[in-house]
Design a protein around this motif. Structure first.
Motif, mmCIF file in Angstrom:
data_model
loop_
_atom_site.group_PDB
_atom_site.id
_atom_site.type_symbol
_atom_site.label_atom_id
_atom_site.label_comp_id
_atom_site.label_asym_id
_atom_site.label_seq_id
_atom_site.Cartn_x
_atom_site.Cartn_y
_atom_site.Cartn_z
ATOM 1 N N GLY A 297 -76.157 -71.940 -112.407
ATOM 2 C CA GLY A 297 -76.140 -72.268 -110.979
ATOM 3 C C GLY A 297 -74.788 -71.948 -110.355
ATOM 4 O O GLY A 297 -74.703 -71.285 -109.316
ATOM 5 N N PHE A 298 -73.734 -72.403 -111.018
ATOM 6 C CA PHE A 298 -72.389 -72.103 -110.511
ATOM 7 C C PHE A 298 -72.145 -70.600 -110.469
ATOM 8 O O PHE A 298 -71.497 -70.079 -109.564
ATOM 9 N N ALA A 299 -72.663 -69.898 -111.478
ATOM 10 C CA ALA A 299 -72.467 -68.447 -111.514
ATOM 11 C C ALA A 299 -73.128 -67.771 -110.321
ATOM 12 O O ALA A 299 -72.533 -66.906 -109.672
ATOM 13 N N VAL A 300 -74.359 -68.184 -110.012
ATOM 14 C CA VAL A 300 -75.059 -67.574 -108.874
ATOM 15 C C VAL A 300 -74.303 -67.860 -107.575
ATOM 16 O O VAL A 300 -74.127 -66.981 -106.740
ATOM 17 N N PHE B 162 -76.671 -82.981 -117.394
ATOM 18 C CA PHE B 162 -75.847 -82.448 -116.296
ATOM 19 C C PHE B 162 -76.478 -81.170 -115.771
ATOM 20 O O PHE B 162 -76.770 -80.246 -116.535
ATOM 21 N N LEU B 163 -76.703 -81.127 -114.467
ATOM 22 C CA LEU B 163 -77.184 -79.900 -113.818
ATOM 23 C C LEU B 163 -76.105 -79.382 -112.871
ATOM 24 O O LEU B 163 -75.557 -80.144 -112.071
ATOM 25 N N ASP B 164 -75.778 -78.088 -112.984
ATOM 26 C CA ASP B 164 -74.909 -77.497 -111.952
ATOM 27 C C ASP B 164 -75.832 -76.973 -110.871
ATOM 28 O O ASP B 164 -76.670 -76.113 -111.116
ATOM 29 N N ALA B 165 -75.682 -77.523 -109.672
ATOM 30 C CA ALA B 165 -76.670 -77.292 -108.616
ATOM 31 C C ALA B 165 -75.990 -77.043 -107.269
ATOM 32 O O ALA B 165 -76.212 -77.765 -106.298
ATOM 33 N N PRO B 166 -75.191 -76.011 -107.197
ATOM 34 C CA PRO B 166 -74.521 -75.739 -105.917
ATOM 35 C C PRO B 166 -75.543 -75.368 -104.863
ATOM 36 O O PRO B 166 -76.649 -74.924 -105.184
ATOM 37 N N CYS C 202 -73.372 -80.686 -106.990
ATOM 38 C CA CYS C 202 -73.547 -79.687 -105.930
ATOM 39 C C CYS C 202 -72.247 -78.998 -105.539
ATOM 40 O O CYS C 202 -72.222 -78.186 -104.605
ATOM 41 N N THR C 203 -71.187 -79.326 -106.225
ATOM 42 C CA THR C 203 -69.912 -78.644 -106.024
ATOM 43 C C THR C 203 -70.077 -77.141 -106.275
ATOM 44 O O THR C 203 -70.906 -76.733 -107.059
ATOM 45 N N SER C 204 -69.295 -76.318 -105.576
ATOM 46 C CA SER C 204 -69.242 -74.897 -105.924
ATOM 47 C C SER C 204 -68.239 -74.757 -107.062
ATOM 48 O O SER C 204 -67.055 -74.537 -106.851
ATOM 49 N N GLY C 205 -68.761 -74.862 -108.290
ATOM 50 C CA GLY C 205 -67.864 -75.067 -109.421
ATOM 51 C C GLY C 205 -67.791 -73.926 -110.396
ATOM 52 O O GLY C 205 -68.282 -72.817 -110.158
ATOM 53 N N VAL C 206 -67.169 -74.228 -111.525
ATOM 54 C CA VAL C 206 -66.861 -73.240 -112.550
ATOM 55 C C VAL C 206 -67.902 -73.325 -113.675
ATOM 56 O O VAL C 206 -68.092 -74.398 -114.254
#
Lengths: 290, 290, 290, 290
Positions: free
Chosen positions: D162-165, D111-115, D89-93
C-alpha cells in the motif's frame, strides 16, 4: 617566411595569438572592428593594421570572433584573394563551417574550422591546441602559421570536424563541472575536508580537468575570474546537443547537463565566468564549496 | 619496526599490498578465507600465514574485502586485541564505518575507513592513494604502515569520510565515463577521427581520467580488461547516491549517471570490466568506439 | 454548403477524416499519392478523386502527411487557388509553418497549422481535437470544415502555435509513458498487484492519459497495437526539444525523456507502436509489465 | 455495527475521515496529540475523545500521522488489544510497514498499510481511495470501516504494498508536474495561448491529473493553495527512489524528478504547496505560467 598572414578579430585570444606571427612571417596584417586595438597591436608587435579589404589579400587569413554568425556576416561582405586559406579559430558551428567551406570554394578559397583550446595563457605562451577540420591539403599549407601560435596542431576530419571536437570538448568539460559540483557538495554535506579530498581524487580515477584546474584555481578560492564567459559555454553546449539531435543519438547525460548549464546561464549575473555555474548548485543545496 | 601488522583479505589488491609490509615490519600476519593463498603469500613474501584469531592480535590490522557487509560479518566473530587499530581498505559504506567505529571503540579498538585508489598496478608499485576517515590520532599511528603501500596518504575527515571520498571519486569517474561515451559517439557519428580528437581533448579542458586512461587503454583497443568489475562500480555509485539522499541534496547528473550504470550492469555479461558500460551506448547508437 | 473542400493525403487518419466532409459539403476533392486509394475513397464516400492540380483549386484544402518536409515538397510544385486556405493536419514543425505561411501569403493563400489528436478512432467518430495556429480570420473561415471532423476546435496562437501544442502534447505523453514504465516496474519488483495498483492510481493524483489508456489497452494485455508509430513519437519529441533549444529554456525532464525515446526508437523493431518504448525498460530491468 | 473503531491523528485528513465513522459504528474513539481537537471532534460528530490507551482497545484502529517514524514511535508505547487490526493511513515507508507488521504479529495484532488519496475534499465526501497492503484476511475484516470513508478500497499486495503504491503514485504525479511545467513554459515562450492549449491537451494523449486539476486550479490562477505540502511530496518521492535503489532498478526519469523536487523543496518558502515546484521553473526561465 614569404607567406603573408592576416588576423581578424583581436579579442582576448586573438590579440595574444597574432602577437606570435611576426616572429616567423614578414607580412602580418591585423584588423579589428574597434580599429584602435589593431593600431595598438601594430605598435606593440610590429604587425600592420590595415583595412579589412587589404587584410583578406593575405595568403593565410585567421579569424577569431564570438560566433559563427559573426564570421558569416563578415565574409559575405568581402572579396577574398583567390587561393587564400581562411582559418577560423572561432568556437563555431559545424554546419556553418560546411556552408562557408562550399561558398568560399566557389571563389577558390579554402576554409578551415580551426578552434583552439588553452585559454589566454595558452595564447600568450603559444601553447594552444588547434583542432582542425577541412581539406587535408589546406591544413598542410596552413600548418606552419598555426604552429607559431600552438603546440598541438591536429587535423581531425572534414569540414566542421574541428568545430565538433571543440564543442564536444567544452560539453564534456561542462559535464565534469556538474559532476565536481555535485560530488564535492556531497562531501561537504558529510563533513569531509574538501582540500584533502581533492588531493585524493586528483591522484585517482575520478580526476578531470575541472578537478585539477577549475576547483582549486577558481572555486575553492572563490575568485571565479572571468576568462571564459558562461554564455559562451552555454552556446557551445548547445552546439553539442544540436550535433546529437542531427545524428539522432542517445546522449542523456549530455542532454541533462546542457539543461543545467542553460539554467545556470539564465540565472547568472552578466559577465560571469563559466565556473560560476557551481554557484547554482551552492544555492540549491545551501552549501558553499570553500 | 616493532609494530606488528596483519593483512586480512588477499584478493587482487590485498595480495599485492601486503607484499610491501615485510620491507618495513618484522611481524606481518596474513590471512585469507581460501587459506592456500595466505600460505603462498607467506612463501613468496616472508609474511606469516596465521589463523584469523592470531592475525587480529596485531597492532595494526588491515582488511580489504569486497563489501562493508563482509567486514561487518567478519568482525562480529573476532576478539581483537585491545589497543589495536583496524584499517579497512574496502570500498565501503560510510554508515557502516561509523557503526563499526562505535562498536570497536567499546573494545578499545580504533577503526579507520581507508579505501585506496590506484588499482592493481598501484598496489604492486606501492603508489596507492589512501583516503582515510576516523580519529586523527589513530590515523597518525597507522600512517607508517599505509605509507609502505602508498604514495599519497590523506586524512579526509571523521569516521566514514574515507569511504565517502572513495564513493564520490568512483561516482565522478562514472559520470566522466558516460560523458566520454556520449561525446565520442557524437564525434564518430559526424565522421571525426577519434584518435586525433582524443589527443586534442587530452590537451584541453575536457580531459579526465577516463579520456586519459580508459578510452585509449581499454575502449579504443577493444580490450576491456577486467581490473575493476562493473558490479563494484554499480555498488559504489549506489553508495554515492545514498549519501546524496541522506543529506537531501540536489545532484541530478550523479542521479542520472547512477541509473545508467545500474542499467549497464543489469544488461552486462558476468565478469565485465566497468569500462564495458560504454558498450551499452554502442548498442543504443549502433556506433562502435574504435 | 457551397464551399469546396479538398483533402490531400489519405493515410490512416486522412482517409477517415475526409469521409465526414461530404455530409456537409457538396464539393469534396480527394487526392493521394497512391491514387487507387483516392478512387476507393470516392467510391466509398462520394468524394471526387481528382488530379492534385485540381484539388488545390478548392476553397479549403486539407493536408495530412507524415512530415512537414513532405508538405513543403508538395506545395513547391503547386499553383494554389488565390484566396484559398490551406489547413495542414500533419504533426509538423512550427518553423516550417511560419515559412509556408509567408510563402503562401505571397500567393494570397492562408496557411493554418492544424494538427489533430484523437487517433484513428477519433477520426472515425469525428471527435478529433484540432489545435490551430495562424491568422484568426482564416481560422474562422475554416472552422466549419474542421468542425465536421472534430469535436474541440481551438485557435491556440499565431502561425506555428498549433504544431507547437501538438509537439508538446506528445512530448508530455512521452514523459508520462516513461513515468508509468518506471513506476509500475518499481511496483512489480516489490510484489505489488499491478491491476489493483492501476485502479488506485487512476483514481488518484498520479493518473495520466497513459495510465488510463495505454497501460490497460496496450501494455498489460501485451497487444502493443500499431496505431502511432514509435519513429513518429521520436520525431515529435525532437520537435519539442528544438522549441526548447530555440527559446534557450531549461527543461531537464523533457530533455532526458527525448533521449530515452530516441534510445527506444534506435533499439526498436520496424513498425513498432509508441507503447513499445516500455519494452526497453522491461529489458533493462528484466521485469515484464503484465 | 458492533465493531469498535478508533481514529488516531486528527489532522486535515484524519479529522474529516473520522467524521464518517459514527454513521455506521456505535463505538468510535478518537485521539489526537493536541487533545482539544479530539474533544472538538467528539462534540461535532458524536465520537468519543478518549485516552490513547483506551483508543487502542478498539477492534479496528486507524492512524493518520505525518510519517512512518511517528507511527513507529507511537506504537512502541502502547498495549494494543489482542486481535485488533491497525490500519495506518499515513503516507509511509514500505520497510516500516513490514517491520511493524512483524512486531505487532507477535502481539496478535494485524497491521495494514492503507494510505489514501483524494485530499481533504475526498476525506470530506468519503470518496477516498484506499490502497492497502498486508494480510488479505485482515483487509477483509477492516473493509467495512474503510468503506465508510472511501469509494475505492483495494488490496494491492503484501505488507508494504500500500505504501509503495502511494509513493509511486505521488512520484508519478511529481513527474507529471515537471512535464507540465516544462511543456507549458515552452508553449508560453513561443507565444501560445496557454488556456486554449490546456483545453486541447486535456482532450488529448498528453493529459494527466496535473493538467486536469493542478494547472487550472492552482497554477494558472496563481492561488497555489496549501493542501499538500511540498516537503511531504519531497518525502514521498524519496520513498519511491529508495524502492528503486533497493530493487536495483533503472528509472532515470523518476531519479531526475526526485532531484528536481528536492531542489524545489530546498529553495521553497515554508508552508508551500507542492504545486509551487512550478515556481522554480518560472524562476529558471523567467516565464510565468499565467
Amino acid at each position: 617566411m614569404n607567406t603573408s598572414v592576416a588576423f581578424i578579430g583581436l579579442g582576448a585570444m586573438g590579440y595574444r595569438m597574432a602577437a606570435h606571427l611576426p616572429k616567423q612571417f614578414d607580412t602580418v596584417y591585423v584588423w579589428n572592428r574597434n580599429f584602435d586595438k589593431a593600431k595598438q597591436h601594430a605598435t606593440e608587435y610590429k604587425t600592420q593594421a590595415v583595412e579589412l579589404q587589404q587584410a583578406v589579400q593575405a595568403d593565410i587569413i585567421f579569424s577569431c570572433l564570438p560566433t559563427s554568425q559573426d564570421v558569416e556576416d563578415l565574409i559575405q561582405t568581402l572579396e577574398i584573394k583567390s587561393g587564400a586559406i581562411w582559418v577560423d579559430c572561432t568556437s563555431g558551428v559545424p554546419e556553418s563551417a560546411r556552408k562557408l567551406s562550399q561558398q568560399l570554394a566557389e571563389k577558390n578559397v579554402k576554409f578551415l574550422d580551426a578552434p583552439v583550446s588553452g585559454q589566454t595563457i595558452g595564447a600568450e605562451n603559444a601553447t594552444l591546441t588547434f583542432m582542425v577540420g577541412g581539406e587535408k591539403s589546406a591544413f598542410d599549407q596552413a600548418f606552419a602559421t598555426m604552429q607559431v601560435m600552438g603546440k598541438l596542431i591536429k587535423h581531425v576530419g572534414d569540414s566542421g570536424a574541428g568545430f565538433a571536437v571543440k564543442a564536444v570538448n567544452n560539453m564534456m568539460m561542462a559535464v565534469h563541472l556538474c559532476a565536481a559540483a555535485e560530488g564535492f557538495t556531497t562531501l561537504k554535506a558529510h563533513g569531509v575536508n574538501l582540500n584533502e579530498a581533492l588531493d585524493c581524487i586528483n591522484a585517482s580515477s575520478g580526476k578531470s580537468g575541472v578537478t585539477e584546474a577549475v576547483l582549486p584555481q577558481r572555486v575553492f578560492n572563490r575568485s571565479f575570474p572571468l576568462t571564459f564567459a558562461l554564455p559562451l559555454l552555454a552556446k557551445d553546449t548547445g552546439i553539442a546537443v544540436d550535433l546529437i539531435r542531427e545524428a539522432k543519438l542517445s546522449a542523456p547525460v549530455i542532454g541533462l547537463t546542457q539543461s543545467l548549464i542553460q539554467t545556470a546561464n539564465n540565472l547568472a549575473e552578466p559577465n560571469s565566468d563559466f565556473s560560476t555555474a557551481i554557484k547554482m548548485y551552492e544555492l540549491w543545496n545551501k552549501i558553499t564549496l570553500d
